[in-house]
Motif scaffolding. Structure first.
Motif, PDB file in Angstrom:
ATOM      1  N   PHE A  36      42.137  36.307  36.331  1.00 53.17           N
ATOM      2  CA  PHE A  36      40.957  35.472  36.551  1.00 53.17           C
ATOM      3  C   PHE A  36      39.766  35.992  35.744  1.00 53.17           C
ATOM      4  O   PHE A  36      39.083  35.226  35.050  1.00 53.17           O
TER       5      PHE A  36
ATOM      6  N   GLY B  20      42.013  33.548  41.286  1.00 58.67           N
ATOM      7  CA  GLY B  20      40.671  33.555  41.847  1.00 58.67           C
ATOM      8  C   GLY B  20      40.709  33.196  43.318  1.00 58.67           C
ATOM      9  O   GLY B  20      41.731  33.302  43.999  1.00 58.67           O
ATOM     10  N   TYR B  21      39.581  32.725  43.823  1.00 53.76           N
ATOM     11  CA  TYR B  21      39.403  32.389  45.236  1.00 53.76           C
ATOM     12  C   TYR B  21      40.316  31.221  45.616  1.00 53.76           C
ATOM     13  O   TYR B  21      40.476  30.263  44.862  1.00 53.76           O
ATOM     14  N   ALA B  22      40.928  31.290  46.780  1.00 51.87           N
ATOM     15  CA  ALA B  22      41.807  30.214  47.231  1.00 51.87           C
ATOM     16  C   ALA B  22      40.994  28.978  47.617  1.00 51.87           C
ATOM     17  O   ALA B  22      40.043  29.062  48.392  1.00 51.87           O
ATOM     18  N   ARG B  23      41.382  27.837  47.046  1.00 52.71           N
ATOM     19  CA  ARG B  23      40.789  26.549  47.394  1.00 52.71           C
ATOM     20  C   ARG B  23      41.906  25.598  47.830  1.00 52.71           C
ATOM     21  O   ARG B  23      43.024  25.691  47.348  1.00 52.71           O
TER      22      ARG B  23
ATOM     23  N   SER C  33      42.483  27.133  37.736  1.00 51.78           N
ATOM     24  CA  SER C  33      43.850  26.626  37.810  1.00 51.78           C
ATOM     25  C   SER C  33      44.360  26.380  36.399  1.00 51.78           C
ATOM     26  O   SER C  33      43.607  25.937  35.519  1.00 51.78           O
TER      27      SER C  33
ATOM     28  N   ARG D  49      37.444  29.771  41.195  1.00 46.47           N
ATOM     29  CA  ARG D  49      38.899  29.659  41.041  1.00 46.47           C
ATOM     30  C   ARG D  49      39.202  29.018  39.702  1.00 46.47           C
ATOM     31  O   ARG D  49      38.475  28.127  39.248  1.00 46.47           O
TER      32      ARG D  49
ATOM     33  N   TYR E  55      32.670  36.918  41.331  1.00 49.21           N
ATOM     34  CA  TYR E  55      33.952  36.902  42.018  1.00 49.21           C
ATOM     35  C   TYR E  55      34.251  38.307  42.511  1.00 49.21           C
ATOM     36  O   TYR E  55      34.248  39.260  41.726  1.00 49.21           O
TER      37      TYR E  55
ATOM     38  N   SER F 158      47.335  29.176  40.175  1.00 54.14           N
ATOM     39  CA  SER F 158      45.934  29.354  40.583  1.00 54.14           C
ATOM     40  C   SER F 158      45.587  30.826  40.664  1.00 54.14           C
ATOM     41  O   SER F 158      46.337  31.618  41.235  1.00 54.14           O
TER      42      SER F 158
ATOM     43  N   GLY G 122      45.381  30.158  45.398  1.00 55.40           N
ATOM     44  CA  GLY G 122      44.583  31.127  44.663  1.00 55.40           C
ATOM     45  C   GLY G 122      45.372  32.416  44.555  1.00 55.40           C
ATOM     46  O   GLY G 122      46.506  32.526  45.029  1.00 55.40           O
ATOM     47  N   HIS G 123      44.790  33.429  43.893  1.00 54.05           N
ATOM     48  CA  HIS G 123      45.393  34.768  43.869  1.00 54.05           C
ATOM     49  C   HIS G 123      46.840  34.771  43.393  1.00 54.05           C
ATOM     50  O   HIS G 123      47.678  35.499  43.920  1.00 54.05           O
TER      51      HIS G 123
END
Length: 209
Positions: free
Chosen positions: A50, A148-151, A200, A198, A5, A146, A169-170
């Motif tokens: 994260f 990490g990376y946005a999903r 959640s 990511r 990441y 959430s 995310g973030h």
């Protein structure tokens, strides 16, 4: 267990803390008594959280029966039941702020926390509502933080129809409330596009899964 990441240098320099809710929350009314609240960037320093969760949570890979075969669940899981210590103090802070903001409307505290680790674009969750337990018959809330990376989290009316999309995310927060778990479905779809990991965190009241 941690996936690769690339954290934001700006985020890593931020204090790890939840922000206010109040007027910063945007409510989106849906039909059939459902709604969602959205609060982008609620958690500052989200990339640090994260990394800590990815490294320290005892993640589990599970298998479930689907039709006539047993398949791997396409994400890693960890559930913290009522009374269990959460894996980072900031998650206890997040739950406290959620309780304060939604106390009058929800009528009870958020009691449990379920964590899902989406390692890359192959990890996903299919269309569903959180209808195990009281959510099958009563209005409730599920709050999702959430990191990490946005999903994309997709929502659509139960039975099909046009979907709504929220890229989360973030440190973003979304709360699904009212009849949302019974009358709408949500999903995190697979993607062939590059997608980083990511996590959640789903806060739920007692007896809602």
């Amino acid at each position: 267990m941690a996936a690769v990441y690339q954290a934001s240098l700006l985020s890593l320099n931020e204090e790890l803390a939840v922000g206010p809710l109040g007027s910063t929350v945007r409510r989106v009314p849906l039909d059939r008594g459902a709604w969602v609240d959205v609060r982008p960037g609620w958690l500052s320093g989200a990339d640090e959280l994260f990394e800590r969760l990815a490294e320290s949570v005892p993640w589990r890979a599970e298998r479930r029966k689907m039709y006539d075969r047993v398949v791997d669940v396409p994400r890693l899981l960890k559930f913290y039941d009522e009374g269990e210590t959460l894996p980072h103090p900031v998650l206890a802070d997040a739950r406290r702020v959620l309780d304060e903001h939604y106390r009058e409307e929800l009528g009870e505290p958020f009691a449990t926390a379920g964590l899902c680790y989406y390692r890359d674009g192959r990890d996903s969750v299919a269309w569903h509502g959180d209808t195990i337990g009281r959510g099958a018959a009563h209005d409730t809330m599920v709050a999702i933080l959430s990191v990490g990376y946005a999903r994309p989290l997709l929502l659509r009316p139960r039975g099909g129809g046009s979907s709504l999309r929220y890229d989360l995310g973030h440190g973003d927060l979304i709360v699904m409330g009212g009849s949302c778990q019974r009358t709408w479905e949500h999903a995190v779809p697979k993607t062939t596009r590059p997608a980083g990991p990511r996590i959640s965190i789903q806060f739920r009241p007692r007896g809602v899964r």
